[in-house]
Motif scaffolding. Structure first.
Motif, PDB file in Angstrom:
ATOM      1  N   ILE A 128       0.826  -1.234   0.074  1.00  0.00           N
ATOM      2  CA  ILE A 128       0.072   0.072  -0.112  1.00  0.00           C
ATOM      3  C   ILE A 128       1.055   1.326   0.002  1.00  0.00           C
ATOM      4  O   ILE A 128       0.555   2.129  -0.832  1.00  0.00           O
ATOM      5  CB  ILE A 128      -0.982   0.148   1.028  1.00  0.00           C
ATOM      6  N   GLU A 129       1.990   1.179   0.949  1.00  0.00           N
ATOM      7  CA  GLU A 129       2.783   2.408   0.912  1.00  0.00           C
ATOM      8  C   GLU A 129       3.620   2.826  -0.491  1.00  0.00           C
ATOM      9  O   GLU A 129       3.524   3.751  -0.740  1.00  0.00           O
ATOM     10  CB  GLU A 129       3.779   2.295   2.089  1.00  0.00           C
ATOM     11  N   GLN A 130       3.840   1.497  -0.977  1.00  0.00           N
ATOM     12  CA  GLN A 130       4.752   1.902  -2.351  1.00  0.00           C
ATOM     13  C   GLN A 130       3.824   2.230  -3.288  1.00  0.00           C
ATOM     14  O   GLN A 130       4.231   3.132  -4.024  1.00  0.00           O
ATOM     15  CB  GLN A 130       5.351   0.335  -2.829  1.00  0.00           C
ATOM     16  N   HIS A 131       2.652   1.651  -3.488  1.00  0.00           N
ATOM     17  CA  HIS A 131       1.697   2.044  -4.518  1.00  0.00           C
ATOM     18  C   HIS A 131       1.319   3.585  -4.238  1.00  0.00           C
ATOM     19  O   HIS A 131       1.271   4.451  -5.370  1.00  0.00           O
ATOM     20  CB  HIS A 131       0.107   1.320  -4.427  1.00  0.00           C
ATOM     21  N   ASN A 132       0.941   4.205  -3.005  1.00  0.00           N
ATOM     22  CA  ASN A 132       0.412   5.359  -2.735  1.00  0.00           C
ATOM     23  C   ASN A 132       1.861   6.335  -3.093  1.00  0.00           C
ATOM     24  O   ASN A 132       1.709   7.623  -3.594  1.00  0.00           O
ATOM     25  CB  ASN A 132      -0.057   5.724  -1.470  1.00  0.00           C
ATOM     26  N   GLN A 167     -10.646  -3.969   5.831  1.00  0.00           N
ATOM     27  CA  GLN A 167     -10.579  -5.380   6.468  1.00  0.00           C
ATOM     28  C   GLN A 167      -9.991  -6.503   5.863  1.00  0.00           C
ATOM     29  O   GLN A 167     -10.231  -7.816   6.610  1.00  0.00           O
ATOM     30  CB  GLN A 167     -12.366  -5.498   6.753  1.00  0.00           C
ATOM     31  N   PHE A 168      -9.504  -6.548   4.954  1.00  0.00           N
ATOM     32  CA  PHE A 168      -8.905  -7.585   4.176  1.00  0.00           C
ATOM     33  C   PHE A 168      -7.406  -7.538   4.142  1.00  0.00           C
ATOM     34  O   PHE A 168      -6.640  -8.481   3.356  1.00  0.00           O
ATOM     35  CB  PHE A 168      -9.402  -7.673   2.675  1.00  0.00           C
ATOM     36  N   GLY A 169      -6.984  -6.813   5.176  1.00  0.00           N
ATOM     37  CA  GLY A 169      -5.564  -6.447   5.275  1.00  0.00           C
ATOM     38  C   GLY A 169      -4.710  -7.797   5.821  1.00  0.00           C
ATOM     39  O   GLY A 169      -3.552  -7.711   5.591  1.00  0.00           O
ATOM     40  N   ASP A 170      -5.354  -8.655   6.404  1.00  0.00           N
ATOM     41  CA  ASP A 170      -4.535  -9.855   6.898  1.00  0.00           C
ATOM     42  C   ASP A 170      -4.930 -11.060   6.264  1.00  0.00           C
ATOM     43  O   ASP A 170      -4.505 -12.309   6.370  1.00  0.00           O
ATOM     44  CB  ASP A 170      -5.129 -10.132   8.257  1.00  0.00           C
ATOM     45  N   LEU A 171      -5.212 -10.742   4.946  1.00  0.00           N
ATOM     46  CA  LEU A 171      -5.484 -11.851   3.808  1.00  0.00           C
ATOM     47  C   LEU A 171      -4.531 -11.706   2.695  1.00  0.00           C
ATOM     48  O   LEU A 171      -4.091 -10.630   2.059  1.00  0.00           O
ATOM     49  CB  LEU A 171      -6.990 -11.797   3.152  1.00  0.00           C
ATOM     50  N   THR A 172      -3.864 -12.734   2.083  1.00  0.00           N
ATOM     51  CA  THR A 172      -3.380 -12.944   0.911  1.00  0.00           C
ATOM     52  C   THR A 172      -4.184 -12.741  -0.309  1.00  0.00           C
ATOM     53  O   THR A 172      -5.697 -12.463  -0.061  1.00  0.00           O
ATOM     54  CB  THR A 172      -2.414 -14.091   0.612  1.00  0.00           C
ATOM     55  N   ASN A 173      -3.717 -12.141  -1.352  1.00  0.00           N
ATOM     56  CA  ASN A 173      -4.444 -12.181  -2.597  1.00  0.00           C
ATOM     57  C   ASN A 173      -5.321 -13.098  -2.992  1.00  0.00           C
ATOM     58  O   ASN A 173      -6.471 -13.386  -3.332  1.00  0.00           O
ATOM     59  CB  ASN A 173      -3.802 -11.594  -3.740  1.00  0.00           C
ATOM     60  N   TYR A 208     -13.744  -8.659 -12.719  1.00  0.00           N
ATOM     61  CA  TYR A 208     -12.506  -9.246 -12.199  1.00  0.00           C
ATOM     62  C   TYR A 208     -11.953  -8.568 -11.180  1.00  0.00           C
ATOM     63  O   TYR A 208     -11.292  -7.625 -11.049  1.00  0.00           O
ATOM     64  CB  TYR A 208     -11.459  -9.305 -13.550  1.00  0.00           C
ATOM     65  N   SER A 209     -11.939  -9.255 -10.012  1.00  0.00           N
ATOM     66  CA  SER A 209     -11.163  -8.950  -8.982  1.00  0.00           C
ATOM     67  C   SER A 209     -10.241  -9.480  -8.350  1.00  0.00           C
ATOM     68  O   SER A 209      -9.285  -9.597  -7.093  1.00  0.00           O
ATOM     69  CB  SER A 209     -12.449  -9.186  -7.741  1.00  0.00           C
ATOM     70  N   GLY A 210      -9.167 -10.138  -9.460  1.00  0.00           N
ATOM     71  CA  GLY A 210      -7.870 -10.972  -8.938  1.00  0.00           C
ATOM     72  C   GLY A 210      -6.637  -9.834  -8.650  1.00  0.00           C
ATOM     73  O   GLY A 210      -5.756 -10.438  -7.985  1.00  0.00           O
ATOM     74  N   LEU A 211      -6.958  -8.719  -8.972  1.00  0.00           N
ATOM     75  CA  LEU A 211      -5.781  -7.958  -8.660  1.00  0.00           C
ATOM     76  C   LEU A 211      -5.616  -7.562  -7.310  1.00  0.00           C
ATOM     77  O   LEU A 211      -6.644  -7.266  -6.538  1.00  0.00           O
ATOM     78  CB  LEU A 211      -5.732  -6.770  -9.735  1.00  0.00           C
ATOM     79  N   LYS A 212      -4.399  -7.373  -6.916  1.00  0.00           N
ATOM     80  CA  LYS A 212      -4.469  -6.912  -5.406  1.00  0.00           C
ATOM     81  C   LYS A 212      -4.751  -5.239  -5.263  1.00  0.00           C
ATOM     82  O   LYS A 212      -4.946  -4.901  -4.382  1.00  0.00           O
ATOM     83  CB  LYS A 212      -2.876  -6.777  -4.995  1.00  0.00           C
ATOM     84  N   PHE A 244      -7.312  -3.641  -2.136  1.00  0.00           N
ATOM     85  CA  PHE A 244      -7.171  -2.557  -1.154  1.00  0.00           C
ATOM     86  C   PHE A 244      -7.695  -1.210  -1.720  1.00  0.00           C
ATOM     87  O   PHE A 244      -7.245  -0.120  -1.462  1.00  0.00           O
ATOM     88  CB  PHE A 244      -5.543  -2.479  -1.028  1.00  0.00           C
ATOM     89  N   TYR A 245      -8.259  -1.290  -2.912  1.00  0.00           N
ATOM     90  CA  TYR A 245      -8.802   0.144  -3.957  1.00  0.00           C
ATOM     91  C   TYR A 245      -9.451   0.951  -2.732  1.00  0.00           C
ATOM     92  O   TYR A 245     -10.202   0.574  -1.855  1.00  0.00           O
ATOM     93  CB  TYR A 245      -9.725  -0.147  -4.841  1.00  0.00           C
ATOM     94  N   GLU A 246      -9.102   2.317  -2.986  1.00  0.00           N
ATOM     95  CA  GLU A 246      -9.580   3.172  -2.069  1.00  0.00           C
ATOM     96  C   GLU A 246     -10.347   4.403  -2.656  1.00  0.00           C
ATOM     97  O   GLU A 246     -11.554   4.481  -2.651  1.00  0.00           O
ATOM     98  CB  GLU A 246      -8.287   3.997  -1.166  1.00  0.00           C
ATOM     99  N   GLN A 247      -9.732   5.109  -3.757  1.00  0.00           N
ATOM    100  CA  GLN A 247     -10.319   6.151  -4.571  1.00  0.00           C
ATOM    101  C   GLN A 247      -9.356   6.779  -5.580  1.00  0.00           C
ATOM    102  O   GLN A 247      -8.209   6.426  -5.567  1.00  0.00           O
ATOM    103  CB  GLN A 247     -10.572   7.408  -3.509  1.00  0.00           C
TER     104      GLN A 247
END
Length: 212
Positions: free
Chosen positions: A10-14, A30-36, A201-205, A209-212
């Motif tokens: 998340i930090e790298q993407h932002n 809420q999905f932060g503790d899950l792998t993709n 298609y929701s397979g991408l990471k 974690f999409y926000e806006q």
């Protein structure tokens, strides 16, 4: 370790977003503790063959959409608040009923939250919390001649006995139509018709974690 890896992502993407490399940000949720892989196993509810053996028509996208046009059906009262399917892979039911809710509100001026649980329990042509097909969901609604509200038939997030009440039907459809393939045709349908039922298609990471 999973959470820490996701936080670094998340930090790298932002950071890359601030450099102009992306058009959107991501954030911890809420999905932060899950792998993709775990995330997709949890939320994916569409059967891969959702085309349901129908042949897509030829596509002609020469008539482009005016980029200045914008329609927000939420502001026009055609979209119910965001719902949570929890750990039941029934996105097919939420997607189908979202379109029905919009058309019912557009036609009769009354937005009603419809019962996904009714579809999960009663539509035996689909897989309940194991996934399903949009085309089959619409055909079920047409055969059943209506559906209950979410208030009358509340969501439990698991498959149960069918408790559909004929006396409590609040919306019904008599037909449905598959739109022509292509982004422009989808944009036209959303503009002219209202909220449309789609498969994403929701397979991408980035989706996780999409926000806006």
């Amino acid at each position: 370790m999973v959470w820490e890896n996701n936080m670094r992502y998340i930090e790298q993407h932002n950071l890359e977003y601030s450099m102009g490399k992306h058009t959107f940000t991501v954030g911890m949720n809420q999905f932060g503790d899950l792998t993709n892989e775990e995330f997709n196993e949890l939320v994916s509810g569409m059967v891969q063959i959702d085309a349901d053996n129908l042949t897509a028509p030829e596509v002609d996208e020469r008539d482009e959409i005016n980029e200045g046009e914008a329609v927000d059906w939420r502001k026009k009262g055609l979209v119910t608040p965001v719902k949570n399917q929890q750990q039941c892979r029934a996105s097919w039911a939420f997607s189908a009923l979202g379109a029905v809710e919009g058309q019912w509100a557009k036609t009769y001026g009354r937005l009603v939250s419809l019962s996904e649980q009714s579809l999960i329990d009663c539509d035996k042509g689909n897989g309940g919390c194991r996934g399903g097909l949009l085309a089959r969901a619409f055909r079920y609604l047409i055969r059943r001649r209506g559906i209950n509200s979410a208030e009358a038939y509340p969501y439990t997030g698991q498959v149960g006995f069918c408790r559909h009440h004929r006396t409590k039907i609040v919306a019904r459809i008599i037909n449905c139509k598959r739109i022509r393939e292509g982004e422009i045709n989808l944009a036209k349908a959303v503009r002219d018709v209202g909220p449309i039922s789609v498969v994403i298609y929701s397979g991408l990471k980035t989706f996780q974690f999409y926000e806006q």
